[in-house]
Design a protein around this motif. Sequence first.
Motif: not given
Lengths: 180, 314, 452
Positions: B1-14
């Motif tokens: 299985v190849s590796s996958e990275e999902l992008t996650v977007a939030t609008f709240v500060p870090p």
Amino acid sequence: MDDDALKPPRAIQLLDTVLSRLALVLGGTTLLFMTAFSVWNVLIMRKVLNNPIVGAEDLLVLALVVIVALSVPLGARTGAHIEIEVLENTMSAGFAKWSMIIVKILGFGVLAIMSWRLWHAGETAAKFGETTQQLLISYGPFYYLLAVSIGIYAVVVLLDIWQLIRSDKVIPLKLYGDTL
Amino acid sequence: VSSEELTVATFVPPQHHTNTVMFAWFAEELEARSGGDLTMQLFPAGQLGAGPVQQYKRAVEGVADITFGVSAYTPALFPKTMLAIPPGASENSAEATQRILAVFDEYLADEYEDVKVIALSTAAGIGIAATQDMSTLEGMGGAKLVPYAAMTTPIIEAMGAVPVQMPVSEMYTALSTGTIDGAYATYNNMTPPWNFWDVTTHFVDNVPVQHAVIFVVMNRERYEGLSDQHRAIIDELAGEPASMKLAESFDGADARSLQMMMDTEGKGYELVTVSDEERARMDAAVADGMAAIFADYAERGIDNAEEIYNAINR
Amino acid sequence: MIGMTLLGILGLVGLFVLLALRMPVGLSMLAVGLVGTVVANANQFIAVGMASDQAWARGLRIAYSNISGETFEAASNYNLLVIPMFVLMGTLAGVSGMSNDLFTMAYRWMGHLRGGLASATIAACAGFAALSGSSLASAVTMGRVALPEMKRYKYADGLATGSVAAGGTLGFLIPPSGGMIIYAVLTEQSIGRLFMAGVFPGIILTLLFIGAIYLIVLRKPEAGPRGEKSSWPERKASALAALPILSVVVLTIGGMYTGFFTPVEASAVGAFFTFVIAAFRRSLSPTALKTVVLQTMNATATVFLIIIGAFVFIPFMSLTEVPAQLVTLLTSLPIGELGVLLIIIAVYIFLGMFLESLAMLVLTIPVVIPIAIGLEWDLIWFGIIVVIVLEMGMISPPVGINVFIVKSIAPEVPMGTIFRGIWPFWFAMALMIVLLIIFPQIALFLPETLVG
Ligand code: NA
Ligand code: NA
């Protein structure tokens, strides 16, 4: 300074007239609305009568979209959109002209795509529930308005290219008084 | 299985607990369950796109693989989900989350056809931060009160208060200057960074609890394009585990703030609890307000709003 | 397939090439943001094994979504309502001759001092700055009033033009400020708090400018001869004439400071009362009204195109992680926080020689702010530092926008003379930055203690 050499071609003069009349009538009305309505809502309805207008923010935000849509193409004719001219003096006249034409062709491409996608976003605004938060006014028509605005900006850039090829320079629209 | 990275977007500060608790957990689980083949990269504070309004659209169009958003920002999109906002049987995020999940398949699923739902939860507005005693209907009479969501305006009116809309970032100033008299809030709003405790005289609890419904959704195409193994991991985490983690994130932040309120002395506010009799009067007012809300739903073509609300609050 | 970091660097290089070829700043950011988003996303998908035609198609869709979505997000941003409203207030103040009243008052009270006309120019600029968000507008408006007066009293050209060019920059620091609004929106800081943070630095910088004038005339008394001494009734009359304008300033700034108004409300109320005063002064001829509307829309166009550009560009930069890597790099250098800050300031001063201030702001924020966050600097304080460094750029050669404006009002003064005249003021700004680094409270006192 008002001799004919400093006037752009007829078609562009016509466009200038349309853009500045639209700006004066619709823009002036919108600015008046934004000012008067805010003051009415804040000072009278909220501070005095304790009864703020429901959806006031919605209407103001939509008015802002209208002002932006009317301003951007006008600004394209008046030279409002900031360019960095540091290197201009080091360019030969020929390079300055043709690099500017290439840059404008690229700019036209970006604006054309932008206008097309804004129109598309208008068509899908309902699907994504894009409305104001209180009065639920659809953003759709306002996406269309921005699409038209950016489309006119694209046309202005095309006409700039025409002017450059014809007479080596773009003659901007002079506003009343000074541009600040 | 190849590796996958999902992008996650939030609008709240870090540093917001959604990022540091919920998504930190999600990242760890993805990594642990996939042996490091499936990872996620968090883009907080609107890095992949400004503001909360378009978060759902960003997931559908794939601007980010997973987005975090608030349903009330696009009221036309989630009318049924938003029936979990007004006061009912849920007194905290965890309860509300379980109730939403319980009715999801029957009533809410069609609002999420374009995405893969990872989590649905709420931020519970469990109290009212105020500059006057609002523990009775009399105390609320004529007071300018900011509800948790614009849709509960009829309820605020039924309780006798004047509803005012205002973003949470402006409330501190508005409370300190009397522009508003109170705001639906959590313990979390009382303590830093919001610091309502500096500008209020009362924090009233045992009020009818309002909720902000929160979603975490994933781009459907991206989900379906994952390997079977990776999709299975998402399926294991999505739904109850992720939703309850999100609830825990919100309830936990609130518990920490309550503890801080208990430990901090010298603030000029008092904690007031609404008496049970008074709460019954408030709940009756809520019922009046709900009638107006159901009527509004019917006007917008949703006839079973009452049925859905009742199912959520069964 | 290329690495994300390399892609980010290529994006920045591409941006600078377009800028150098004179593509408008907003359009350049849009172009690079659009193309960069396609490539960055396609790359990511290819990296995880997606077929390349599919990956490019998805990258394109994401870029399409961003270019429309972010444009609308910028154009419908509630906080940005303050831009057209404050610009409207400034242009109304400009056409109505309120600048005359401010200058007359400052002159009546300070004109008899050595260098007093130049000091009065600075003071009047500070007053006008509280009505206008733009340093250009401040320099133009005050220059028209003050330069002829200073010529009449035989002021040295360098001192006269320098004080107008430098005084004009106060428009950017004293609230309302177009630069602060953009900074606040791009960094998600409160506009009101940022405005409040600018009040004391604005006042202190005004005093430093006046101090610089004092030092100039101490060395060369003939550079700034004394004017006539005004009588007390004259002084009172001048103060009375300036009272309506000062009331608007007190109403808007004071209203925000006490929290009676939000910045958006204050901007509309300020514009409204400036309109009323202008109407009372019978200065709203049809031509004046047309000027006001068109100039307001012109400035709105300037600001919104570059904000839209920034909104489309920033997601691309974030995806490439170049800003994050820059943070790691800078924080690993053995130069301490102060070292990093001084490097940033030095870079700003260098860029400020060539670039226009708003352009510089939107271009640098996506890269610089992650550094400030990484080092846990107060973003309000840092914003004030950035604003002052941008002001230095407005008057520093070779491209000093305020100097060009002054040159257009005083065409007989050679450019070199004007640039020589600005140095004392440039150093006053540098001193102001040093003060802010040593005493951050100068900026933070008002926002922290009074509005929270
Ligand atoms: Na200003
Ligand atoms: Na410069």
